[in-house]
Design a protein around this motif. Structure first.
Motif, PDB file in Angstrom:
ATOM      1  N   LEU A  53      16.211  -9.340  -3.730  1.00 32.24           N
ATOM      2  CA  LEU A  53      16.643  -9.121  -2.356  1.00 32.24           C
ATOM      3  C   LEU A  53      16.470  -7.658  -1.954  1.00 32.24           C
ATOM      4  O   LEU A  53      16.008  -7.365  -0.846  1.00 32.24           O
ATOM      5  CB  LEU A  53      18.109  -9.548  -2.207  1.00 32.24           C
ATOM      6  N   GLN A  54      16.808  -6.724  -2.850  1.00 30.81           N
ATOM      7  CA  GLN A  54      16.614  -5.301  -2.551  1.00 30.81           C
ATOM      8  C   GLN A  54      15.140  -4.987  -2.351  1.00 30.81           C
ATOM      9  O   GLN A  54      14.770  -4.217  -1.472  1.00 30.81           O
ATOM     10  CB  GLN A  54      17.177  -4.438  -3.669  1.00 30.81           C
ATOM     11  N   ASP A  55      14.280  -5.571  -3.165  1.00 26.53           N
ATOM     12  CA  ASP A  55      12.850  -5.330  -3.041  1.00 26.53           C
ATOM     13  C   ASP A  55      12.307  -5.898  -1.730  1.00 26.53           C
ATOM     14  O   ASP A  55      11.456  -5.277  -1.079  1.00 26.53           O
ATOM     15  CB  ASP A  55      12.107  -5.943  -4.228  1.00 26.53           C
ATOM     16  N   MET A  56      12.805  -7.065  -1.340  1.00 21.42           N
ATOM     17  CA  MET A  56      12.342  -7.670  -0.094  1.00 21.42           C
ATOM     18  C   MET A  56      12.811  -6.881   1.130  1.00 21.42           C
ATOM     19  O   MET A  56      12.104  -6.803   2.136  1.00 21.42           O
ATOM     20  CB  MET A  56      12.841  -9.116   0.004  1.00 21.42           C
ATOM     21  N   LEU A  57      13.996  -6.300   1.075  1.00 19.66           N
ATOM     22  CA  LEU A  57      14.543  -5.569   2.219  1.00 19.66           C
ATOM     23  C   LEU A  57      14.102  -4.109   2.269  1.00 19.66           C
ATOM     24  O   LEU A  57      14.370  -3.421   3.260  1.00 19.66           O
ATOM     25  CB  LEU A  57      16.073  -5.650   2.193  1.00 19.66           C
ATOM     26  N   ASP A  58      13.430  -3.614   1.237  1.00 21.95           N
ATOM     27  CA  ASP A  58      12.964  -2.230   1.190  1.00 21.95           C
ATOM     28  C   ASP A  58      11.718  -2.096   2.065  1.00 21.95           C
ATOM     29  O   ASP A  58      10.675  -2.688   1.777  1.00 21.95           O
ATOM     30  CB  ASP A  58      12.650  -1.829  -0.248  1.00 21.95           C
ATOM     31  N   THR A  59      11.824  -1.325   3.158  1.00 22.49           N
ATOM     32  CA  THR A  59      10.697  -1.181   4.086  1.00 22.49           C
ATOM     33  C   THR A  59      10.086   0.220   4.047  1.00 22.49           C
ATOM     34  O   THR A  59       9.349   0.588   4.959  1.00 22.49           O
ATOM     35  CB  THR A  59      11.171  -1.489   5.519  1.00 22.49           C
ATOM     36  N   THR A  60      10.385   0.996   3.015  1.00 18.90           N
ATOM     37  CA  THR A  60       9.835   2.350   2.946  1.00 18.90           C
ATOM     38  C   THR A  60       8.369   2.317   2.538  1.00 18.90           C
ATOM     39  O   THR A  60       7.907   1.406   1.855  1.00 18.90           O
ATOM     40  CB  THR A  60      10.620   3.211   1.940  1.00 18.90           C
ATOM     41  N   VAL A  61       7.636   3.335   2.992  1.00 16.72           N
ATOM     42  CA  VAL A  61       6.224   3.486   2.647  1.00 16.72           C
ATOM     43  C   VAL A  61       6.162   4.357   1.400  1.00 16.72           C
ATOM     44  O   VAL A  61       6.615   5.494   1.402  1.00 16.72           O
ATOM     45  CB  VAL A  61       5.445   4.132   3.814  1.00 16.72           C
ATOM     46  N   LYS A  62       5.593   3.820   0.340  1.00 17.53           N
ATOM     47  CA  LYS A  62       5.595   4.531  -0.941  1.00 17.53           C
ATOM     48  C   LYS A  62       4.240   5.149  -1.306  1.00 17.53           C
ATOM     49  O   LYS A  62       4.167   6.009  -2.157  1.00 17.53           O
ATOM     50  CB  LYS A  62       6.031   3.562  -2.040  1.00 17.53           C
ATOM     51  N   SER A  63       3.183   4.679  -0.698  1.00 11.40           N
ATOM     52  CA  SER A  63       1.865   5.226  -1.041  1.00 11.40           C
ATOM     53  C   SER A  63       0.954   5.195   0.186  1.00 11.40           C
ATOM     54  O   SER A  63       1.287   4.608   1.222  1.00 11.40           O
ATOM     55  CB  SER A  63       1.235   4.413  -2.180  1.00 11.40           C
ATOM     56  N   GLY A  64      -0.198   5.811   0.021  1.00 13.62           N
ATOM     57  CA  GLY A  64      -1.184   5.805   1.096  1.00 13.62           C
ATOM     58  C   GLY A  64      -1.695   4.405   1.386  1.00 13.62           C
ATOM     59  O   GLY A  64      -1.989   4.056   2.541  1.00 13.62           O
ATOM     60  N   ASP A  65      -1.813   3.610   0.342  1.00  9.03           N
ATOM     61  CA  ASP A  65      -2.276   2.233   0.540  1.00  9.03           C
ATOM     62  C   ASP A  65      -1.269   1.432   1.377  1.00  9.03           C
ATOM     63  O   ASP A  65      -1.661   0.613   2.220  1.00  9.03           O
ATOM     64  CB  ASP A  65      -2.476   1.545  -0.808  1.00  9.03           C
ATOM     65  N   ASP A  66       0.023   1.686   1.150  1.00  2.00           N
ATOM     66  CA  ASP A  66       1.045   1.015   1.960  1.00  2.00           C
ATOM     67  C   ASP A  66       0.926   1.421   3.426  1.00  2.00           C
ATOM     68  O   ASP A  66       1.071   0.588   4.324  1.00  2.00           O
ATOM     69  CB  ASP A  66       2.445   1.372   1.464  1.00  2.00           C
ATOM     70  N   ALA A  67       0.665   2.719   3.666  1.00  2.00           N
ATOM     71  CA  ALA A  67       0.522   3.208   5.040  1.00  2.00           C
ATOM     72  C   ALA A  67      -0.698   2.584   5.711  1.00  2.00           C
ATOM     73  O   ALA A  67      -0.637   2.190   6.873  1.00  2.00           O
ATOM     74  CB  ALA A  67       0.412   4.732   5.050  1.00  2.00           C
TER      75      ALA A  67
END
Length: 98
Positions: A65-79
């Motif tokens: 659930l924490q992983d699903m609700l985490d909306t932070t951008v962690k890498s360039g690929d995510d951006a």
């Protein structure tokens, strides 16, 4: 088979007390009480195993659930995936000081 007490006096007192307390006309002893071989109660091994599995399930559910609700951008690929535009440059991580 009827239970015959060792002493008649104690049975009479018990019977009279039971008759007075329960307001009965007669008290019959059906079976002799026996001492159990092992204590009665919950199966501790089973309850411990169920509690362990339930705790493991809850822990995994919280992590997912924490992983699903985490909306932070962690890498360039995510951006790139989130914004749909290419990354022009990246900042290197600074080395830790000794």
């Amino acid at each position: 088979m009827r239970f015959r007490p060792k002493t008649r006096t104690s049975t009479c007192i018990t019977s009279k007390a039971a008759i007075d307390a329960m307001k009965l006309d007669a008290v019959n002893i059906i079976d002799r009480a026996s001492v159990p071989d092992k204590p009665s109660g919950p199966n501790r091994v089973m309850y411990t195993a169920v509690a362990l599995l339930a705790g493991l399930f809850v822990a995994i559910a919280i992590i997912v659930l924490q992983d699903m609700l985490d909306t932070t951008v962690k890498s360039g690929d995510d951006a790139e995936e989130l914004l749909g535009i290419p990354v022009l440059g990246r900042m290197p991580k600074p080395k830790k000081a000794r």
